[in-house]
Design an enzyme around this catalytic site. Structure first.
Site, PDB file in Angstrom:
ATOM      1  N   GLU A 160      34.724  -7.348 -11.686  1.00 57.12           N
ATOM      2  CA  GLU A 160      35.776  -7.256 -12.707  1.00 57.12           C
ATOM      3  C   GLU A 160      37.014  -8.002 -12.245  1.00 57.12           C
ATOM      4  O   GLU A 160      37.365  -7.959 -11.056  1.00 57.12           O
ATOM      5  CB  GLU A 160      36.085  -5.768 -12.940  1.00 57.12           C
ATOM      6  N   ASP A 171      36.235 -13.256 -12.602  1.00 60.07           N
ATOM      7  CA  ASP A 171      35.737 -14.520 -13.184  1.00 60.07           C
ATOM      8  C   ASP A 171      36.795 -15.615 -13.056  1.00 60.07           C
ATOM      9  O   ASP A 171      36.465 -16.767 -12.798  1.00 60.07           O
ATOM     10  CB  ASP A 171      35.250 -14.355 -14.631  1.00 60.07           C
ATOM     11  N   GLY A 194      39.165  -3.305 -28.826  1.00 61.36           N
ATOM     12  CA  GLY A 194      40.042  -2.735 -27.796  1.00 61.36           C
ATOM     13  C   GLY A 194      39.318  -1.813 -26.827  1.00 61.36           C
ATOM     14  O   GLY A 194      39.947  -1.067 -26.087  1.00 61.36           O
ATOM     15  N   GLY A 250      37.095  -2.951 -24.539  1.00 56.44           N
ATOM     16  CA  GLY A 250      36.632  -3.716 -23.386  1.00 56.44           C
ATOM     17  C   GLY A 250      35.214  -4.218 -23.558  1.00 56.44           C
ATOM     18  O   GLY A 250      34.515  -4.501 -22.579  1.00 56.44           O
ATOM     19  N   LEU A 251      34.744  -4.325 -24.812  1.00 55.99           N
ATOM     20  CA  LEU A 251      33.378  -4.813 -25.056  1.00 55.99           C
ATOM     21  C   LEU A 251      33.384  -6.234 -25.617  1.00 55.99           C
ATOM     22  O   LEU A 251      32.377  -6.721 -26.129  1.00 55.99           O
ATOM     23  CB  LEU A 251      32.645  -3.870 -26.024  1.00 55.99           C
ATOM     24  N   SER A 252      34.545  -6.872 -25.562  1.00 53.59           N
ATOM     25  CA  SER A 252      34.670  -8.295 -25.912  1.00 53.59           C
ATOM     26  C   SER A 252      34.369  -8.615 -27.367  1.00 53.59           C
ATOM     27  O   SER A 252      33.609  -9.541 -27.656  1.00 53.59           O
ATOM     28  CB  SER A 252      33.771  -9.157 -25.018  1.00 53.59           C
ATOM     29  N   GLU A 264      40.410 -18.561 -26.818  1.00 49.76           N
ATOM     30  CA  GLU A 264      41.096 -17.328 -26.389  1.00 49.76           C
ATOM     31  C   GLU A 264      42.403 -17.675 -25.652  1.00 49.76           C
ATOM     32  O   GLU A 264      43.420 -17.015 -25.837  1.00 49.76           O
ATOM     33  CB  GLU A 264      40.151 -16.521 -25.493  1.00 49.76           C
ATOM     34  N   ASP A 284      33.227 -13.326 -20.710  1.00 50.29           N
ATOM     35  CA  ASP A 284      32.906 -12.724 -22.014  1.00 50.29           C
ATOM     36  C   ASP A 284      32.159 -13.704 -22.913  1.00 50.29           C
ATOM     37  O   ASP A 284      31.144 -13.364 -23.525  1.00 50.29           O
ATOM     38  CB  ASP A 284      34.186 -12.257 -22.715  1.00 50.29           C
ATOM     39  N   TYR A 291      47.435  -8.696 -17.922  1.00 50.05           N
ATOM     40  CA  TYR A 291      46.286  -9.548 -17.585  1.00 50.05           C
ATOM     41  C   TYR A 291      46.786 -10.898 -17.075  1.00 50.05           C
ATOM     42  O   TYR A 291      46.403 -11.358 -15.993  1.00 50.05           O
ATOM     43  CB  TYR A 291      45.395  -9.749 -18.818  1.00 50.05           C
TER      44      TYR A 291
HETATM   45  C1  GLA Z   1      38.607  -9.662 -20.021  1.00 49.75           C
HETATM   46  C2  GLA Z   1      38.542 -11.179 -19.894  1.00 49.75           C
HETATM   47  C3  GLA Z   1      37.432 -11.601 -18.927  1.00 49.75           C
HETATM   48  C4  GLA Z   1      37.508 -10.862 -17.604  1.00 49.75           C
HETATM   49  C5  GLA Z   1      37.684  -9.352 -17.848  1.00 49.75           C
HETATM   50  C6  GLA Z   1      37.953  -8.614 -16.571  1.00 49.75           C
HETATM   51  O1  GLA Z   1      37.458  -9.169 -20.647  1.00 49.75           O
HETATM   52  O2  GLA Z   1      38.328 -11.772 -21.140  1.00 49.75           O
HETATM   53  O3  GLA Z   1      37.480 -12.998 -18.726  1.00 49.75           O
HETATM   54  O4  GLA Z   1      38.506 -11.369 -16.787  1.00 49.75           O
HETATM   55  O5  GLA Z   1      38.745  -9.063 -18.749  1.00 49.75           O
HETATM   56  O6  GLA Z   1      36.875  -8.733 -15.716  1.00 49.75           O
END
Ligand code: GLA
Length: 388
Positions: free
Chosen positions: A36, A39, A124, A126-128, A162, A173, A223
């Site tokens: 986590e 990337d 929101g 964290g599942l992209s 993004e 993601d 972030y």
């Molecule tokens: C978000 C970002 C990813 C990654 C995660 C944390 O999902 O889009 O690129 O950095 O946070 O691992």
């Protein structure tokens, strides 16, 4: 569940535009087993696409206008595809505008089209959901206009979209959304974009997500800050050891030797990055060997680092991980995704899933007066055309 989403999206398209859609695209969200905030730190990640998707219906309309409708929000958008995109106040539109901006930047010529979409990826959490939106939209345009964009380039363009919206994210993601495979996790080397598939076989354990049900408002600014702090850490390492350009080539001892040259925050962010890169390699080996207990331990360690050193957790997520630690039937747990809310990912002993879900839901509600949401995970294919 997805069958209903696909049917509803198709029916909506027919009612709105009077035609059967020419293309249906399914674009998934993702989980991440481990790796986590690494990337964008030159590390490895171990994500997988899941069976929660954005479903798009498309057709070309022989004009220069893209007519897009977000079914879930009941909002429409019209875009002249020959014009350059700018950021809008209507947030969801920016992910799509970002994709169109990237296409134009790279010189791709497209015409107008009709599009409707609907999603069952929670926003929101964290599942992209945003990566799924970018990747599915781009995938559909690529197919309609025969642009011949390669899958990894699509992931990179999604990432750039993004960035355009304002989050300086890594590649995880979009890569997982495009490249996912049923029952496989993907080990991605985020430096080279080399990747290998590994069986998503967790033996006697199930993957369960606990969604803290919190809006992560700090997400974007914090972030982007973490990225800056890590870049600073790396530049201090590089000033002192010119041959080292990556946390990957650094070790804890060397970093501790440089502690006095860094702010405390920069030191702890860097320390987390160095340790997490190593953990992913160990975790992937453990998974391949079926040593799920070791994988679980590493997940707990990751959470500790994310909470104490990287500082992207929050009271509610820490509480959920602490509950997991106290539970014999949960052998690994950590916050997943960017943090400051969203889900924890947990390895729960098969047969105990209902008991654990009930217990955590009750305790979480008692403690925070918030409803915990639980999701079972099915590891699924990446963005693809739906053929019925
Ligand atoms: C978000 C970002 C990813 C990654 C995660 C944390 O999902 O889009 O690129 O950095 O946070 O691992």
């Amino acid at each position: 569940m997805n069958a209903i989403l696909i049917k509803d999206t198709t029916d909506f398209f027919k009612a709105k535009f009077g035609n059967v859609p020419d293309k249906i695209v399914l674009s998934p969200g993702r989980i991440n087993i481990i790796g986590e905030h690494i990337d964008y730190n030159d590390g490895y990640v171990l994500p997988a696409a899941i069976d929660k998707i954005v479903c798009f219906a498309f057709e070309k309309n022989n004009s220069n206008t893209a007519k897009i409708h977000a079914i879930d929000l009941n909002e429409s958008l019209k875009i002249d595809v020959t014009k350059e995109e700018t950021i809008s106040d209507i947030v969801w539109t920016n992910y799509l505008r970002g994709v169109l901006f990237q296409l134009k930047l790279k010189g791709y010529k497209i015409g107008g089209f009709n599009c409707v979409f609907s999603s069952n990826i929670p926003i929101g959490s964290g599942l992209s959901s945003s990566a799924a939106l970018e990747c599915g939209f781009l995938f559909g345009i690529n197919k309609m206009f025969n642009l011949d964009i390669k899958p990894i380039d699509m992931a990179l363009m999604g990432q750039s979209a993004e960035h355009w919206v304002g989050i300086n994210c890594g590649i995880m993601d979009q890569f997982s959304s495009i490249m996912g495979l049923e029952n496989k996790v993907i080990k991605i080397d985020c430096r080279t974009l080399d990747y290998t598939y590994h069986d998503a076989d967790f033996a006697n354990y199930s993957l369960i997500l606990f969604d803290s049900n919190l809006q992560h408002s700090l997400f974007t600014s914090e972030y982007n800050n973490r990225r800056i702090e890590c870049e600073e850490g790396l530049s201090i390492i590089n000033e002192n050891y010119p041959e080292i350009n990556s946390f990957r080539d650094c070790n804890e001892e060397l970093l501790i030797g440089l502690k006095s040259k860094m702010t405390d925050n920069v030191f702890r962010r860097s320390l987390y990055a160095v340790k997490e890169i190593k953990r992913v390699i160990q975790a992937c080996t453990a998974l391949d060997k079926g040593d799920i207990e070791t994988l679980g331990k590493l997940m707990f360690e990751t959470h500790q680092g994310l909470s104490k050193d990287y500082e992207v957790s929050c009271t509610e997520l820490d509480y959920l991980v602490d509950l997991a630690k106290a539970e014999e039937d949960v052998i690994g747990s950590r916050l997943m995704g960017g943090g400051f809310g969203g889900c924890t990912i947990n390895l729960v002993k098969k047969g105990s899933e209902s008991k654990i879900k009930e217990k955590f839901t009750t305790l979480y509600a008692e403690h925070f007066k918030i409803d915990l949401i639980t999701y079972d995970v099915k590891v699924s294919n990446g963005t693809s055309l739906y053929k019925n």
